[in-house]
Design an enzyme around this catalytic site. Structure first.
Site, mmCIF file in Angstrom:
data_model
loop_
_atom_site.group_PDB
_atom_site.id
_atom_site.type_symbol
_atom_site.label_atom_id
_atom_site.label_comp_id
_atom_site.label_asym_id
_atom_site.label_seq_id
_atom_site.Cartn_x
_atom_site.Cartn_y
_atom_site.Cartn_z
ATOM 1 N N SER A 1 4.542 2.550 7.883
ATOM 2 C CA SER A 1 4.273 1.408 7.020
ATOM 3 C C SER A 1 5.489 1.063 6.171
ATOM 4 C CB SER A 1 3.088 1.703 6.098
ATOM 5 O OG SER A 1 1.898 1.802 6.830
ATOM 6 N N ASP B 1 0.202 -7.686 1.335
ATOM 7 C CA ASP B 1 0.559 -6.276 1.496
ATOM 8 C C ASP B 1 2.073 -6.076 1.526
ATOM 9 O OD1 ASP B 1 0.093 -3.548 1.678
ATOM 10 O OD2 ASP B 1 0.063 -3.545 3.869
ATOM 11 N N HIS C 1 0.810 -1.218 0.000
ATOM 12 C CA HIS C 1 0.000 0.000 0.000
ATOM 13 C C HIS C 1 0.844 1.270 0.000
ATOM 14 C CE1 HIS C 1 0.410 -0.315 4.520
ATOM 15 N NE2 HIS C 1 0.463 0.998 4.397
#
Length: 482
Positions: free
Chosen positions: A243, A169, A139
């Protein structure tokens, strides 16, 4: 303060320090050196204080060394993406826009009348090799038209995406550089709940931020973040921008890739999730070699084995996963797996939940022979199945079954059903042409409690084939209460 109070305060302070050091993993011998007895001589206090300070300095040094080891291998990733702009006043065919004209909206509302705009975002990545491969979250880079990585020396490099895997992911990108400080990877299977960890990333554009905490849990699944979940949960502060960054142990070894948080506020509340590095390394290797991830495939529909299902199937234990359906011509069907089997073992390892079994199968390459232990009609069997290659995930249709045709209503279950027609099968994206489609579920009913939803197709009841809504109604009417 009285002498009694002073002695109490000294004892309480010593106990607090002892508890802290015990939690940090220091030996009994070390504790004995800094414990303060109630009647200790005042002259001994300086040496005891120095010993306590020395222990705390050692704890601090461990975190400092871990941060110094892993920090250079965690880099900021700036992404640019083009997104469509929806006009708040409709498109060019909108009557209001046609009446006033585009120039009116552009002048008074700054409305561009649709089109695209550039969105900038910041994430993190972990340098996986000295020649420029960087592991990050999908992402962070998904749909990006340009990726810019800030290297440890401050230089900026454009990166290209080698491959990405939305189902886990994870993504692998590369910059044209040499002699980069690559991370050292640990073994996520060996981490322990309660173990100290640090999280490194770029939250809220605050580059190279390090936070500390512990591993709160392992094997977290059903979080709803990705298709394949086996998260390490931590209370080390993770925020937007973290992230793709590193979760590392006190030796500075990366044991996870920070992926997501669970929060009602948008900020850290002590619920962070990292992808175990063993899973990430497997995905990274496949992305590096093939540009995609190839997973093992059984061809079954899995269901949790609830206490109600355990009772209905007459099982002695609720451990295992129920086979809800077997795809025609699939590896599972060829290997002898049947609908209604309960999988209790996979390659000698116990199976307790759906996500666990899915991850076990997906981790193997197509062509691998797998031993599957099942409970069937009160007997244990071991089946050998040669795994296939997982096909592209079918897009789930949002279409719901139509209400026309007069759905039947098995009132005892609290749902309405109708025949599975070719039109409904097409809407639902299924191949079969027989069954009863759930048209609605009554709130608070037995059907809702069991997890039935609108759009489900009922194929069997107590091992009896359901070909139509009428079949279902008839069987439900014949069932005894309870």
């Amino acid at each position: 303060m009285s002498e009694t109070a002073k002695r109490f305060m000294k004892s309480a302070s010593a106990l607090s320090l002892a508890a802290f050091m015990a939690a940090a993993g220091f030996s009994h011998g070390a504790l004995a050196q800094v414990r303060v007895a109630g009647g200790a001589d005042e002259a001994s206090q300086p040496s005891q204080t120095q010993q306590g300070r020395k222990v705390l300095d050692q704890v601090s040094a461990a975190f400092e060394q871990a941060a110094a080891t892993v920090n250079p291998a965690v880099v900021p990733i700036f992404s640019e993406a083009k997104v469509a702009v929806q006009s708040p006043f409709g498109d060019s065919n909108d009557p209001l826009r046609q009446f006033f004209g585009d120039q009116f909206f552009q002048r008074f509302f700054g409305d561009e009348g649709g089109g695209e705009r550039t969105v900038h975002a910041l994430g993190s990545g972990v340098i996986a090799s000295s020649d420029g491969y960087i592991l990050t979250n999908n992402h962070v880079v998904e749909n990006a038209t340009m990726l810019t990585v800030v290297l440890p020396d401050g230089s900026r490099k454009q990166a290209k995406t080698i491959g990405n895997d939305p189902q886990s992911d994870l993504a692998l990108i590369k910059v044209d550089a040499e002699n980069l400080p690559a991370a050292t990877f640990g073994d996520s299977d060996e981490v322990k709940v309660g173990q100290w960890v640090i999280a490194v990333g770029n939250p809220f554009e605050l580059l190279h931020t390090t936070t500390a905490g512990i591993i709160s849990a392992k094997g977290r699944s059903s979080v709803g973040i990705t298709n394949y979940e086996d998260f390490i949960q931590t209370d080390a502060a993770i925020n937007p921008g973290n992230s793709g960054g590193a979760l590392a142990d006190l030796d500075g070894r990366v044991i996870g890739i920070n992926s997501a948080i669970s929060t009602p506020t948008g900020g850290n509340v002590g619920l962070g999730f990292a992808i175990p590095i063993n899973m990430a390394m497997n995905v990274m290797q496949q992305l590096k070699e093939h540009g995609k991830v190839v997973r093992g495939y059984l061809g079954v529909v899995l269901q949790p084995l609830t206490p109600e299902l355990q009772k209905a199937l007459g099982l002695k234990s609720a451990m295992g996963v129920l086979i809800g359906d077997v795809a025609e011509g699939s590896p599972a069907e060829r290997g002898g797996v049947q609908r209604g089997d309960v999988v209790t073992e996979f390659n000698g390892k116990p199976v307790t939940e759906v996500t666990e079994l899915r991850n076990m199968v997906a981790a193997l390459t197509p062509g691998t022979k797998a031993q599957i232990g099942v409970e069937r009609n009160g007997r244990h069997q071991t089946l050998e199945v040669t795994l296939g290659e997982q096909p592209q995930e079918a897009q789930a249709s949002s279409a719901a079954p139509g209400e026309q045709g007069g759905p039947e209503n098995p009132a005892r279950l609290g749902l309405a059903v109708e025949d599975l027609t070719p039109e409904l099968a097409q809407q639902l994206g299924v191949q079969q042409t027989q069954g009863a489609v759930v048209a609605s579920v009554q709130p608070g009913s037995a059907a809702e409690e069991a997890g039935l939803q609108r759009g489900d197709i009922i194929e069997e009841v107590n091992r009896q084939k359901i070909r139509s809504a009428e079949d279902l109604v008839g069987i439900v009417r014949s069932l005894k209460s309870g």
